[in-house]
Each structure stands twice: as C-alpha cells, then as structure tokens.
Design a protein around this motif. Structure first.
Motif, mmCIF file in Angstrom:
data_model
loop_
_atom_site.group_PDB
_atom_site.id
_atom_site.type_symbol
_atom_site.label_atom_id
_atom_site.label_comp_id
_atom_site.label_asym_id
_atom_site.label_seq_id
_atom_site.Cartn_x
_atom_site.Cartn_y
_atom_site.Cartn_z
ATOM 1 N N ARG A 379 0.771 -1.392 -0.255
ATOM 2 C CA ARG A 379 -0.377 0.036 -0.082
ATOM 3 C C ARG A 379 1.080 1.250 -0.219
ATOM 4 O O ARG A 379 1.661 1.409 0.566
ATOM 5 N N MET A 380 0.281 2.235 -0.712
ATOM 6 C CA MET A 380 1.295 3.243 -0.658
ATOM 7 C C MET A 380 -0.299 4.665 -0.371
ATOM 8 O O MET A 380 -0.570 4.093 -0.915
ATOM 9 N N PRO A 381 0.782 5.466 -0.396
ATOM 10 C CA PRO A 381 -0.411 6.997 0.416
ATOM 11 C C PRO A 381 -0.323 7.942 -0.606
ATOM 12 O O PRO A 381 -0.073 8.231 -1.616
ATOM 13 N N PHE A 382 -2.648 7.687 -0.904
ATOM 14 C CA PHE A 382 -2.669 9.249 -1.744
ATOM 15 C C PHE A 382 -1.962 10.302 -0.259
ATOM 16 O O PHE A 382 -3.741 10.709 -0.029
ATOM 17 N N TRP A 383 -1.200 11.132 -0.436
ATOM 18 C CA TRP A 383 -0.745 11.867 0.039
ATOM 19 C C TRP A 383 -1.092 13.234 -0.365
ATOM 20 O O TRP A 383 -0.306 14.140 -1.191
ATOM 21 N N THR A 384 -2.844 14.151 0.621
ATOM 22 C CA THR A 384 -2.917 15.386 0.031
ATOM 23 C C THR A 384 -2.045 16.200 0.280
ATOM 24 O O THR A 384 -2.205 17.224 -0.630
ATOM 25 N N PRO A 385 -1.368 16.249 1.241
ATOM 26 C CA PRO A 385 -0.413 17.454 1.591
ATOM 27 C C PRO A 385 0.050 17.506 0.046
ATOM 28 O O PRO A 385 0.709 18.717 -0.237
#
Length: 462
Positions: A379-385
């Motif tokens: 899993r990888m992040p949908f990193w909104t910042p």
C-alpha cells in the motif's frame, strides 16, 4: 496454451515434499534402499533440491523435493516450481505434511511454471508436460482460471509492438469478449475528439495506428465493477523521447491493459455474480509532426485543463479521460491498473504491486486476497498534502511536476482528480520479471489480479 491439472482418475507418482526440519523423520520412514540412496547423494532437504527415486528396473517411481527451512521458504515465492524442470513428464501428486495454503501455492506454481511463450519459435516441438494432480479440498476451477488469466496477460505483454499495436490490442479485447458472451465497442481515431476524449486522442494521434477507447460489458445482475487499464502499446516518450535503453521494455507499457484483461478473464471464467465493465485507452505514443508538445495545455473530458510538461508522462493522460468516462455511470468499485512510473519501481522493486486507495475496507480485503492468491501488494499513500505539487498555476493540473520526489504518489494524485463517486483503487505495476524466477519466467507478468480476485467478495459483497 491452456494450463491443466492431471486427470484425478489417472495414475500418478508421488512427489514427496520434505522440509529440512522434517528430513530425519522422513528418512527413518523410508525403505532402507531409498534412505541409503538419499543419504549417499547428499540430500539434505534444501529448498528446490530434487532426487528421483528409481525402482529395481531403473524406472522412476517417485521423487523427493527439498522444501528448505522457514527462512528459505520466506525468501522464495513458488519455491516448489523449482523442481518441475527436473521431473520426468507425466502425472504427479504431492506427498508430505503441507498445509492447505502450501498445497494451494504449490498447485498454482505448477500451473504457472508450465507457461511458454513460443509464438516466434515455430516448429519447435512441444515438450511433454509435467502435470500435478490437484490435492483434495482445493478449487480446481479457481486455480485454473487464475493461471489462464495470467497466461493471457503474459502473452499480451510479451508480444512485440510490431504485432500488438492499438488495433491488435482491440482484436484481443474483442476476442475475449466473444469468448464469454460480453459486448465490446471501440471509439477510434478522430471519433475520440467528436465524443470528447481529447487526451486519449492527443497522446495517440502521432502514430499511424489510430488511438482508441475500448469498452467491454459483461453480466446483468449484481454489484458493478469497472476496470480501467493503461494500453500504451509502445512508448517512445513522444517529443520528450526516451533513450534507447529506456525504450527497450516499452512494449510492456500496455501491461495495465493486459492485467485487467487477465483479471476480466478470471471473473468471467468463474462466472462471478457481478456486472463488469472494462475500459482500455489503447494508443501508441509516437513522434510525428502532429505529436503533442511540451507545455501544450489540454482540456480533459472532465473539463480540467492539463499542462503537458513531459510527453513521456502520457499514461496518466489517457487514463484520466477513461476514468472520467467510467465515473459518468454509477459503479460499486473502480480500479485502474497501469505501468505508470519508474518511481514505483525505485520504491518497491519489480516484485511488489504498489496500490493506492483511501478506502480501508478495500485495502484490508486486498491484503487478504494477496495472501490467498500468492500475489504480493504494497500500500502506498494518497498523500493529499502533495496535491499542490501537481498544480502548475497556468492550468488546473501538471502531468509531470519537476519536483523530483514521490513520482508515483503525484501520478496517483493526478488520477484521483478524475474520479468522483465510486470507491477507487489504483495500481502502479511493473508487469515484467527481470530474470527467470520460479513460476515466473523472464518477461511479462501479471501483478495484483489474483489479489483483487480474492478481495472482491468483501469489496463487492459477493
């Protein structure tokens, strides 16, 4: 090529699977001649070690395969496939104290190990096959469907772009639909502009092989699942041309499309109770006088404007139009698969399938499906910042921010801008095995499809 298990009623020879920990007990249980033969030949149960057991007349009556210790097994996927090449042709059955999961992995490994890509070696005689008798309690139809779908994926990825352009991918797409009674349509060439798929058209218009959007529908009841696969049949990089070495593997840039077609095969072969929709933007990213240019600004199907800062970041452009189209009708889950970024390979290497989702239920279901399907994911992040990184100011979005960090994440965030409504998961896969591995020869390979197959009962409530 059709992967097959041995006929359950046919005679078979035992393949004794012996771990390093269980070697002493196994030897003590053998006839003296067998124990003496294994001891004399130095058999120690190492992973992948194989000994054939002869009868008095010299015929092979059994075989013993080393299963190593727990550490060795953890370091090697599909370990028992290592011994397949050393077994005489014919039917075999597993013997030994294997868990149900170990039996399932071995059974799938033997099916996958039988894959051959011999389209360009005509006249080579087919070798007699080694076939495994399915252990009791395992689902033959499911394992066979997994292998069939994987073989389709591998065949498509392994085929050179000369013989697998957008038109050829369409033919394979339509053939799969015909096999299972699905309906398939294509929007081709300038019709893409007429029907508002401007970014698919922009990426593919420089090739003499026209770009197209392929759509397949199957099933009339149950939850709705939409699969979107990147179908860039060859990627020169466009005017931001790749170097020669970087172009060598670009026949695999349709690996996302190949993988969703393999997954669609599994779904339809098993008759899962759902409504399936498959979308593939099929293009060749070529160079000519009408190729898109760096700093062109495109208006997408969704209406968002995109500054093209790198014509080699074309996959996200064609996927964006397809994802926007997918969201124009309700569905219960939307999944995209693409060989999208080198950054994903740097992050996790070639063996893991990175995925993105904001949905915890989908993520947990996928992790479970990865274990039962022997199909590792990460899993990888949908990193909104990081969202501001893909906003160039002159347009709504930038297809290739020159930031230098998190390239797979920023690509995933770009795609997420085109999804509204359904639960969404995106895979940034590699689709290629760099060197021969057990059950995975060098070349094209599917990633994530078996994990998804195992996750669908939870994700879709099947």
């Amino acid at each position: 090529m059709t992967p097959q298990f041995a006929d359950p009623a046919a005679p078979s020879r035992p393949l004794h699977v012996v771990s390093a920990e269980g070697l002493a007990a196994f030897l003590d249980a053998q006839p003296p001649a067998v124990k003496a033969w294994l001891t004399a030949t130095g058999f120690d149960g190492a992973l992948g070690e194989l000994r054939l057991i002869p009868a008095a007349d010299g015929q092979v009556t059994a075989a013993v395969a080393g299963y190593g210790n727990a550490k060795a097994r953890a370091r090697t996927r599909f370990a028992l496939a290592k011994v397949e090449a050393g077994l005489p042709a014919g039917n075999w059955h597993l013997a030994g104290d294997l868990t149900a999961d170990q039996q399932a992995e071995a059974a799938l490994a033997f099916l996958l190990q039988s894959y051959r890509f011999d389209r360009y070696r005509p006249g080579k005689p087919a070798a007699e096959s080694v076939r495994l008798k399915l252990p009791d309690g395992l689902d033959a139809a499911r394992l066979t469907a997994m292998a069939e779908g994987e073989f389709l994926t591998r065949d498509l990825i392994n085929t050179p772009a000369l013989d697998l352009g957008p038109d050829d991918l369409q033919a394979a797409f339509f053939a799969l639909a015909d096999r299972f009674g699905a309906t398939a349509t294509a929007i081709v060439g300038d019709d893409l502009m007429a029907q508002n798929f401007p970014m698919i058209h922009a990426v593919g218009r420089a090739s003499p092989r026209a770009p197209r959007l392929l759509e397949m529908r199957w099933g009339t009841t149950g939850p709705a699942l939409t699969l979107v696969g990147k179908g860039v049949c060859f990627d020169t990089g466009g005017l931001n041309i790749k170097t020669g070495n970087s172009m060598l593997l670009m026949k695999k840039d349709m690996g996302g499309a190949a993988t969703v077609l393999g997954l669609a095969h599994m779904i339809m072969r098993l008759g899962l109770p759902l409504r399936l929709r498959v979308l593939v933007p099929a293009v060749e990213n070529a160079i000519s006088g009408n190729a898109q240019r760096p700093r062109d600004i495109l208006t997408s199907r969704k209406g968002l404007t995109v500054e093209v800062n790198d014509t080699d970041a074309e996959g996200r452009l064609v996927l964006a139009d397809a994802l926007a189209f997918a969201c124009e009708e309700p569905c219960d889950a939307l999944i995209s698969m693409a060989t999208l970024t080198g950054a994903a390979r740097i992050a996790v290497g070639p063996d893991l399938a990175p995925y993105y989702t904001d949905d915890e239920v989908m993520a947990q279901a996928l992790e479970s499906g990865a274990r039962t399907g022997f199909d590792p994911v990460w899993r990888m992040p949908f990193w909104t910042p990081y969202d501001p990184i893909i906003e160039p100011g002159i347009a709504d979005l930038d297809n290739a921010p020159g930031w230098g960090f998190g390239g797979s994440i920023t690509a995933a965030l770009f795609l997420r801008r085109f999804v509204e409504g359904p639960r969404y998961m995106h895979f940034d896969i590699y689709g290629h095995t760099p060197a021969d591995q057990p059950a995975r020869p060098k070349g094209g390979v599917g990633q994530g499809a078996r994990a998804l197959l195992g996750a669908f009962p939870t994700i879709l409530g099947l």
